[in-house]
Design an enzyme around this catalytic site. Structure first.
Site, mmCIF file in Angstrom:
data_model
loop_
_atom_site.group_PDB
_atom_site.id
_atom_site.type_symbol
_atom_site.label_atom_id
_atom_site.label_comp_id
_atom_site.label_asym_id
_atom_site.label_seq_id
_atom_site.Cartn_x
_atom_site.Cartn_y
_atom_site.Cartn_z
ATOM 1 N N HIS A 262 10.273 -8.406 -6.771
ATOM 2 C CA HIS A 262 10.004 -7.939 -5.409
ATOM 3 C C HIS A 262 10.996 -6.862 -4.977
ATOM 4 C CE1 HIS A 262 7.704 -11.902 -4.448
ATOM 5 N NE2 HIS A 262 6.919 -10.977 -4.957
ATOM 6 N N HIS A 392 -1.636 -5.277 -10.915
ATOM 7 C CA HIS A 392 -0.293 -4.775 -11.193
ATOM 8 C C HIS A 392 -0.273 -3.822 -12.384
ATOM 9 C CE1 HIS A 392 1.867 -7.305 -8.313
ATOM 10 N NE2 HIS A 392 1.093 -8.306 -8.681
#
Length: 421
Positions: A262, A392
């Site tokens: 993150h 992703h």
């Protein structure tokens, strides 16, 4: 500079992003991902299947489609439509109709977490899921889907009236189906993805209120909390946005401690936000660099390679699995930083990250990317079964090919407007 960087002469550090072979290779990898997910993902009863390692449908007899699965597929195949991938429009339409007709709560408003062919299964309403509805609708709008404007208006109203906390400058985490509160918890992950979606909505509509919200979230999560923690991103907070280091949560979606993946995701998002905000918030560029460097310093496994999934508060690895998505996000961040910063560190890591993906994650035999590896890089399935997600990996392949000026879907349109072919 890392030991890896020292091994490369500076003359070899020129950007790969402009090299014809690398660009062709990236588009070929993106096309392989589209092939893998397009062929067997559609559930004829609605929504999409998650896929096993070979690309076969998981739980085909009783498929429960979660909101982030459906919305990410819409976003990715809207991107496919924009770059000219045949078959993408049908995938987008299938997903948009499923979200609108099956996941939307006609009684109370908002969108359920999951449903099967008989109706809602998990009726919780999470900011995380609504962020991806906003992203899907924004990308579908750019791709010209007929439901996009309606869905975009609907989910925007829900976010504004139910999730947005104007006092804090962030979104509240979750509610029951009738909008009664669930728990006194606030999470950065839902706010991070809301930031991504708000930027996409801003570029799809031109409405500045989306951008204003994205900037306020970034100020809270990064400008206030991450900067105070030496550029480590805190994940879990109580109802008053006080850091909760004791939070245990769910090891897949809300793991304890910190998650370097993150930090990498925010590294890219901050540069997007800085660019869209006319480069006036200069703190974002330094934060982007620092987040990337800290993720390498603390999150990268120097022995085997790959990013540890989580760290404890002493920066020691806890969950040592190497997942595909942090590596994917690192590639996107390195591509952005390489385009905005002359420091060779970022380009050298861009190359190293793609080396790791090519040698360990990209499955050249069965297709797709391996979702999980053990500490020593053997295929594993403790956290993730099969190959559940195109989002992703696809963005890792495509982000380096387009202008680093905003959201991917809009960047594709921008590149089309400036091309001469």
């Amino acid at each position: 500079m890392s030991d890896y960087a020292k091994l490369l002469p500076s003359t070899n550090a020129a950007s790969w992003a402009g090299r014809p072979f690398h660009r062709q290779w990236l588009m070929r990898q993106a096309n392989n991902l589209f092939d893998f997910f397009q062929e067997t993902s559609i559930d004829p009863d609605g929504g999409f299947y998650e896929l096993d390692d070979k690309g076969n449908a998981l739980n085909a007899d009783h498929n429960i489609c979660q909101i982030h699965t459906a919305t990410r597929m819409v976003h990715c195949f809207a991107v496919g439509a924009l770059i000219g991938r045949p078959g993408s429009d049908e995938m987008v339409d299938h997903g948009m109709r499923f979200i609108w007709e099956r996941l939307r709560d006609e009684r109370h408003g908002g969108y359920f977490w999951s449903c099967d062919r008989n109706g809602p299964v998990n009726t919780i309403k999470q900011a995380y899921g609504h962020a991806f509805v906003l992203l899907a609708a924004s990308s579908a709008k750019l791709a010209g889907h007929r439901l996009a404007d309606q869905m975009l208006a609907d989910v925007t109203e829900v976010i504004n009236t139910r999730f947005w906390d104007d006092k804090r400058g962030a979104v509240r985490e979750e509610f029951n189906a009738d909008w009664s509160p669930v728990a006194e918890y606030n999470g950065q992950n839902s706010n991070m993805h809301m930031t991504e979606a708000l930027m996409a909505a801003f570029q799809a509509t031109g409405e500045k209120s989306y951008l204003d919200k994205a900037e306020r979230i970034a100020e809270l999560i990064i400008g206030k909390h991450a900067v105070a923690m030496d550029y480590r991103v805190a994940e879990h907070f109580d109802g008053d946005w006080v850091l909760d280091k004791s939070y245990l949560g769910n090891e897949m979606f809300r793991p304890a401690g910190t998650t370097p993946g993150h930090w990498l995701e925010w590294s890219r998002l901050l540069l997007q936000l800085w660019t869209l905000g006319h480069k006036r918030l200069s703190w974002m560029t330094d934060a982007s660099r620092q987040l990337f460097r800290r993720s390498i310093e603390l999150g990268w496994d120097d022995k085997h390679g790959g990013f540890f999934y989580t760290l404890d508060w002493d920066n020691k690895p806890v969950m040592t699995e190497k997942l595909w998505w942090p590596l994917s996000e690192a590639i996107g961040a390195a591509a952005y930083l390489s385009d905005h910063d002359r420091d060779q560190f970022f380009q050298l890591w861009y190359r190293k990250l793609w080396d790791f993906a090519a040698n360990h994650l990209i499955d050249t035999k069965s297709g797709g990317w391996r979702s999980e590896l053990t500490t020593d890089l053997r295929p594993s399935a403790r956290l993730f079964t099969g190959k559940p997600d195109i989002y992703h990996a696809l963005q890792a392949c495509l982000i380096p090919l387009y202008p680093t000026t905003g959201s991917l879907a809009n960047a594709i349109i921008e590149a089309d407007h400036t091309s001469h072919y």
